[in-house]
Design an enzyme around this catalytic site. Sequence first.
Site, PDB file in Angstrom:
ATOM      1  N   HIS A  19      -3.757   6.760   3.167  1.00  0.00           N
ATOM      2  CA  HIS A  19      -4.090   5.531   2.597  1.00  0.00           C
ATOM      3  C   HIS A  19      -5.554   5.071   2.907  1.00  0.00           C
ATOM      4  CE1 HIS A  19      -4.233   1.313   1.246  1.00  0.00           C
ATOM      5  NE2 HIS A  19      -3.902   0.805   2.360  1.00  0.00           N
ATOM      6  N   ASN A  74     -10.104  -0.708   0.048  1.00  0.00           N
ATOM      7  CA  ASN A  74      -8.560  -0.550  -0.068  1.00  0.00           C
ATOM      8  C   ASN A  74      -7.908  -1.104  -1.323  1.00  0.00           C
ATOM      9  OD1 ASN A  74      -5.941  -0.973   0.321  1.00  0.00           O
ATOM     10  ND2 ASN A  74      -6.069  -1.905   2.426  1.00  0.00           N
ATOM     11  N   CYS A  88       0.789  -1.182   0.088  1.00  0.00           N
ATOM     12  CA  CYS A  88      -0.122   0.150   0.050  1.00  0.00           C
ATOM     13  C   CYS A  88       0.815   1.106   0.074  1.00  0.00           C
ATOM     14  CB  CYS A  88      -0.798   0.152   1.072  1.00  0.00           C
ATOM     15  SG  CYS A  88      -1.896  -1.681   1.202  1.00  0.00           S
TER      16      CYS A  88
HETATM   17  N1  ACO Z   1     -18.518  -9.986   8.308  1.00  0.00           N
HETATM   18  C1  ACO Z   1     -19.080 -10.243   9.328  1.00  0.00           C
HETATM   19  N2  ACO Z   1     -18.320 -10.360  10.509  1.00  0.00           N
HETATM   20  C2  ACO Z   1     -17.018 -10.574  10.290  1.00  0.00           C
HETATM   21  C3  ACO Z   1     -16.346 -10.348   9.046  1.00  0.00           C
HETATM   22  C4  ACO Z   1     -17.337  -9.854   8.033  1.00  0.00           C
HETATM   23  N3  ACO Z   1     -16.784  -9.485   6.785  1.00  0.00           N
HETATM   24  N4  ACO Z   1     -14.931 -10.377   9.090  1.00  0.00           N
HETATM   25  C5  ACO Z   1     -14.512 -10.905  10.450  1.00  0.00           C
HETATM   26  N5  ACO Z   1     -15.741 -10.949  10.951  1.00  0.00           N
HETATM   27  C6  ACO Z   1     -15.761 -11.203  12.477  1.00  0.00           C
HETATM   28  C7  ACO Z   1     -14.650 -11.959  12.977  1.00  0.00           C
HETATM   29  O1  ACO Z   1     -14.727 -13.385  12.805  1.00  0.00           O
HETATM   30  C8  ACO Z   1     -14.965 -11.671  14.453  1.00  0.00           C
HETATM   31  O2  ACO Z   1     -15.996 -12.622  15.113  1.00  0.00           O
HETATM   32  P1  ACO Z   1     -15.423 -13.555  16.220  1.00  0.00           P
HETATM   33  O3  ACO Z   1     -15.348 -12.349  17.305  1.00  0.00           O
HETATM   34  O4  ACO Z   1     -16.698 -14.295  16.332  1.00  0.00           O
HETATM   35  O5  ACO Z   1     -14.235 -14.007  16.055  1.00  0.00           O
HETATM   36  C9  ACO Z   1     -15.686 -10.341  14.674  1.00  0.00           C
HETATM   37  O6  ACO Z   1     -16.130 -10.206  13.539  1.00  0.00           O
HETATM   38  C10 ACO Z   1     -14.699  -8.973  15.038  1.00  0.00           C
HETATM   39  O7  ACO Z   1     -13.629  -9.062  14.245  1.00  0.00           O
HETATM   40  P2  ACO Z   1     -12.505  -8.144  14.627  1.00  0.00           P
HETATM   41  O8  ACO Z   1     -11.153  -8.727  13.828  1.00  0.00           O
HETATM   42  O9  ACO Z   1     -12.276  -7.786  15.887  1.00  0.00           O
HETATM   43  O10 ACO Z   1     -12.831  -6.829  13.755  1.00  0.00           O
HETATM   44  P3  ACO Z   1     -12.378  -5.428  13.683  1.00  0.00           P
HETATM   45  O11 ACO Z   1     -13.265  -4.443  14.583  1.00  0.00           O
HETATM   46  O12 ACO Z   1     -10.909  -5.654  14.380  1.00  0.00           O
HETATM   47  O13 ACO Z   1     -12.465  -5.319  12.344  1.00  0.00           O
HETATM   48  C11 ACO Z   1     -10.991  -4.993  10.073  1.00  0.00           C
HETATM   49  C12 ACO Z   1     -11.737  -6.020  11.345  1.00  0.00           C
HETATM   50  C13 ACO Z   1     -11.930  -4.434   9.601  1.00  0.00           C
HETATM   51  C14 ACO Z   1     -10.454  -6.243   9.346  1.00  0.00           C
HETATM   52  C15 ACO Z   1      -9.947  -4.360  10.951  1.00  0.00           C
HETATM   53  O14 ACO Z   1      -9.233  -4.993  11.974  1.00  0.00           O
HETATM   54  C16 ACO Z   1      -9.037  -3.660  10.263  1.00  0.00           C
HETATM   55  O15 ACO Z   1      -9.416  -2.751   9.195  1.00  0.00           O
HETATM   56  N6  ACO Z   1      -7.830  -4.109  10.336  1.00  0.00           N
HETATM   57  C17 ACO Z   1      -6.625  -3.264   9.216  1.00  0.00           C
HETATM   58  C18 ACO Z   1      -6.647  -3.933   8.132  1.00  0.00           C
HETATM   59  C19 ACO Z   1      -5.792  -3.258   7.022  1.00  0.00           C
HETATM   60  O16 ACO Z   1      -5.992  -2.141   7.015  1.00  0.00           O
HETATM   61  N7  ACO Z   1      -5.185  -4.089   6.272  1.00  0.00           N
HETATM   62  C20 ACO Z   1      -4.687  -3.718   5.191  1.00  0.00           C
HETATM   63  C21 ACO Z   1      -3.613  -2.656   5.351  1.00  0.00           C
HETATM   64  S1  ACO Z   1      -2.240  -2.974   4.309  1.00  0.00           S
HETATM   65  C22 ACO Z   1      -2.894  -2.981   3.007  1.00  0.00           C
HETATM   66  O17 ACO Z   1      -3.600  -1.846   2.770  1.00  0.00           O
HETATM   67  C23 ACO Z   1      -2.187  -3.888   2.092  1.00  0.00           C
END
Ligand code: ACO
Length: 309
Positions: A236, A266, A96
């Site tokens: 980003h 993203n 990214c």
């Molecule tokens: N729909 C419904 N539920 C979901 C989904 C979905 N698409 N994805 C995950 N869940 C569930 C999980 O399984 C979890 O369930 P559990 O508690 O029963 O295990 C629950 O939702 C909560 O999951 P969390 O991971 O705690 O959710 P969070 O609030 O952290 O959000 C997210 C997840 C959106 C991925 C967040 O952590 C995030 O944005 N992280 C950064 C990711 C990122 O930016 N990556 C790319 C950066 S580098 C690049 O760009 C290449």
Amino acid sequence: MTNADLEKLVDTSDEWIVSRTGIKERRVAPDGMAVSDMSVIACERALEAAGMHSHEIDLVILGTVTPDFKLPSTACVIQEKMDLPNATAFDVVSACTGFINGLSVASALIETGAYKNALVIGSEKLSSVLNYKDRNTCILFGDGAGAAVLSASEDGSGIIGTYLKSDGKLRDLLWIKDGGAVSPVNAGYAFEGDDKINMSGGDIFKVAVRQMCNAAVEVIEKAGLTSDDIALVIPHQANIRIIGAISKRLKISMDKVFVNIEKYGNTSAASVPIALDEAYRAGRIKKGDHVLMVAFGGGLIWGSALVKW
Ligand code: ACO
């Protein structure tokens, strides 16, 4: 592809995706459209905006993790498709932050006097490396391309600072494990999702907020400026909650932060140049403004670029 489309593929909901990420829809390039094809469209628009002919370009740098081929670089494919006979062309693989790293390299090479006009591109076909059975990743990413022309200037405008950093110890928080020379995908490969993006979202979230803030502060302070001097931040577009947290920590209000994540998700290296282009064409950037770009991605890697427009 809307959130409703994804509800048909994985156990998710529009409400979950919007509240956790800010994303409402993302673009998916059709079969037969590669990163080089999307890049050509972006480059043509950038050249038009710069009032420049393709033969004036002597440097092409593409940030991508979804190249057309393993060899040659996709920048060389773009060179051929765009008719850029006077350029040298190469890719940077910085996820990214690909566009920021590209800007930094181009700016340094132009400063030496060796090059005059660079095309810096961020372009990704992430749909080709997404596992549409994995709800943790497939809802986040989209395809797209953006480009900018960078030229030597004498009036103090341009890139006045960059900051680049990485931490390879954290590389398995976001990676495509199989498909390289270490773990080739060949006949008999049993698909378990490891040749697609795998991500530890929660861990990345924390590092992303901390290091994007660090990258922003480093480049602002090095330029002898403060947050108050920044007219617009182009972050980003990974997650609206990450962007909100950065705005709060940097004490830069959200009305000075450009956001378009709801439309594209993203798009990795394409995210910053698409946002920059939209901000510019929407009249959000004026001559003399200090514009801060900041990004974070798989590596892990992060960086920033400060521009005096
Ligand atoms: N729909 C419904 N539920 C979901 C989904 C979905 N698409 N994805 C995950 N869940 C569930 C999980 O399984 C979890 O369930 P559990 O508690 O029963 O295990 C629950 O939702 C909560 O999951 P969390 O991971 O705690 O959710 P969070 O609030 O952290 O959000 C997210 C997840 C959106 C991925 C967040 O952590 C995030 O944005 N992280 C950064 C990711 C990122 O930016 N990556 C790319 C950066 S580098 C690049 O760009 C290449």
